[in-house]
Design a protein around this motif. Structure first.
Motif, mmCIF file in Angstrom:
data_model
loop_
_atom_site.group_PDB
_atom_site.id
_atom_site.type_symbol
_atom_site.label_atom_id
_atom_site.label_comp_id
_atom_site.label_asym_id
_atom_site.label_seq_id
_atom_site.Cartn_x
_atom_site.Cartn_y
_atom_site.Cartn_z
ATOM 1 N N GLU A 32 0.774 -1.405 0.249
ATOM 2 C CA GLU A 32 -0.189 0.130 0.323
ATOM 3 C C GLU A 32 0.677 1.333 0.742
ATOM 4 O O GLU A 32 0.242 2.039 0.047
ATOM 5 C CB GLU A 32 -0.847 -0.437 1.094
ATOM 6 N N HIS A 33 1.931 0.996 0.172
ATOM 7 C CA HIS A 33 3.333 2.038 -0.296
ATOM 8 C C HIS A 33 2.820 2.443 -2.495
ATOM 9 O O HIS A 33 3.655 1.651 -3.026
ATOM 10 C CB HIS A 33 4.252 2.501 0.142
ATOM 11 N N ILE A 34 3.181 4.267 -2.375
ATOM 12 C CA ILE A 34 3.502 4.268 -3.812
ATOM 13 C C ILE A 34 4.278 6.025 -3.265
ATOM 14 O O ILE A 34 4.380 6.632 -3.207
ATOM 15 C CB ILE A 34 2.315 4.704 -4.478
ATOM 16 N N VAL A 35 4.937 6.254 -4.836
ATOM 17 C CA VAL A 35 6.411 7.121 -5.013
ATOM 18 C C VAL A 35 5.135 8.169 -5.216
ATOM 19 O O VAL A 35 4.877 7.673 -6.764
ATOM 20 C CB VAL A 35 7.690 7.296 -5.814
ATOM 21 N N VAL A 36 5.148 9.213 -5.309
ATOM 22 C CA VAL A 36 4.418 10.481 -6.612
ATOM 23 C C VAL A 36 4.806 11.462 -6.370
ATOM 24 O O VAL A 36 5.532 11.804 -5.506
ATOM 25 C CB VAL A 36 2.858 10.738 -5.314
ATOM 26 N N LEU A 37 4.945 11.989 -7.245
ATOM 27 C CA LEU A 37 5.884 13.476 -7.858
ATOM 28 C C LEU A 37 4.900 14.074 -7.633
ATOM 29 O O LEU A 37 3.570 14.210 -7.710
ATOM 30 C CB LEU A 37 6.126 13.537 -9.480
ATOM 31 N N CYS A 38 4.693 15.404 -6.979
ATOM 32 C CA CYS A 38 4.159 16.215 -7.126
ATOM 33 C C CYS A 38 3.918 17.802 -7.214
ATOM 34 O O CYS A 38 4.470 18.079 -7.597
ATOM 35 C CB CYS A 38 3.932 16.430 -5.008
ATOM 36 N N VAL A 39 2.461 18.460 -7.516
ATOM 37 C CA VAL A 39 3.222 19.975 -8.389
ATOM 38 C C VAL A 39 3.515 21.218 -7.900
ATOM 39 O O VAL A 39 4.666 21.513 -8.335
ATOM 40 C CB VAL A 39 1.089 20.125 -8.279
ATOM 41 N N ASP A 40 3.710 20.472 -6.025
ATOM 42 C CA ASP A 40 4.668 21.531 -5.331
ATOM 43 C C ASP A 40 6.158 21.107 -5.960
ATOM 44 O O ASP A 40 7.168 21.738 -5.030
ATOM 45 C CB ASP A 40 4.262 21.569 -4.115
ATOM 46 N N LYS A 42 7.841 18.457 -4.704
ATOM 47 C CA LYS A 42 8.460 17.279 -4.298
ATOM 48 C C LYS A 42 7.866 15.705 -4.693
ATOM 49 O O LYS A 42 7.043 15.404 -5.583
ATOM 50 C CB LYS A 42 7.850 17.547 -2.698
ATOM 51 N N GLN A 43 8.658 14.995 -3.984
ATOM 52 C CA GLN A 43 8.791 13.969 -4.531
ATOM 53 C C GLN A 43 8.415 12.860 -2.831
ATOM 54 O O GLN A 43 9.067 13.167 -1.912
ATOM 55 C CB GLN A 43 9.927 13.216 -4.801
ATOM 56 N N ARG A 44 7.097 12.164 -3.186
ATOM 57 C CA ARG A 44 6.810 11.631 -1.365
ATOM 58 C C ARG A 44 6.834 10.127 -1.436
ATOM 59 O O ARG A 44 5.971 9.630 -2.426
ATOM 60 C CB ARG A 44 5.771 13.039 -0.986
ATOM 61 N N THR A 45 6.415 9.174 -0.510
ATOM 62 C CA THR A 45 5.825 8.213 -0.480
ATOM 63 C C THR A 45 4.899 8.509 0.030
ATOM 64 O O THR A 45 4.880 8.882 0.672
ATOM 65 C CB THR A 45 7.275 7.806 0.450
ATOM 66 N N ALA A 46 4.125 7.858 -0.481
ATOM 67 C CA ALA A 46 2.329 8.193 0.415
ATOM 68 C C ALA A 46 1.620 6.440 -0.047
ATOM 69 O O ALA A 46 1.678 5.479 0.063
ATOM 70 C CB ALA A 46 1.678 8.507 -1.567
ATOM 71 N N SER A 73 7.535 15.490 5.885
ATOM 72 C CA SER A 73 6.219 16.486 4.721
ATOM 73 C C SER A 73 6.648 15.350 3.835
ATOM 74 O O SER A 73 6.138 15.660 2.403
ATOM 75 C CB SER A 73 6.674 18.093 4.681
ATOM 76 N N ASP A 74 7.625 14.063 3.706
ATOM 77 C CA ASP A 74 8.278 13.845 2.252
ATOM 78 C C ASP A 74 7.022 13.264 2.238
ATOM 79 O O ASP A 74 7.312 11.476 1.469
ATOM 80 C CB ASP A 74 9.740 13.666 2.581
ATOM 81 N N LYS A 75 6.090 12.548 3.701
ATOM 82 C CA LYS A 75 5.218 11.001 2.819
ATOM 83 C C LYS A 75 3.884 11.951 3.608
ATOM 84 O O LYS A 75 3.974 13.347 3.658
ATOM 85 C CB LYS A 75 5.489 10.318 4.171
ATOM 86 N N GLY A 76 2.792 10.853 2.843
ATOM 87 C CA GLY A 76 1.422 11.254 2.690
ATOM 88 C C GLY A 76 0.524 10.482 2.361
ATOM 89 O O GLY A 76 0.980 8.827 2.155
#
Length: 106
Positions: A32-40, A42-46, A73-76
């Protein structure tokens, strides 16, 4: 007597509220974990929360709404996954630009 076809009601598109960011799924990590690239930028683990796990299927390249954690802030947590028609409406309403989405999808 023929039935009148009722127009399908246009649902309101979920827009990012305070503390939420539009992101593109980059990589599935499993569990249930994924890596996302955000509009702001940052790269986060969601994390996919339990209420979405078996109901909403998320793949690489999907556009999702992420609520970053206050204490890391690097997770969400993923709060919503956009369908293609909803993404088009977000672009029409100038919430996000097509260029940014294409750039994040790479």
């Amino acid at each position: 007597m023929p039935k009148k076809e009722q127009p399908t009601p246009v649902r309101e598109v979920v827009k990012p509220s305070e503390g939420e960011v539009i992101c593109v799924v980059k990589k599935m990590l499993g569990a249930e974990h994924i890596v996302v690239l955000c509009v702001d930028g940052k790269q986060r683990t969601a994390r996919i929360p339990g209420r979405m796990r078996k109901k909403v299927w998320i793949r690489e390249g999907d556009v999702v709404l992420v609520a970053p954690w206050d204490f890391q802030s690097d997770k969400g947590d993923i709060t919503y996954r956009y369908m293609n028609d909803e993404l088009k409406r977000l672009i029409e309403e100038k919430v996000v630009t097509r260029d940014i989405i294409d750039q994040l999808r790479g």
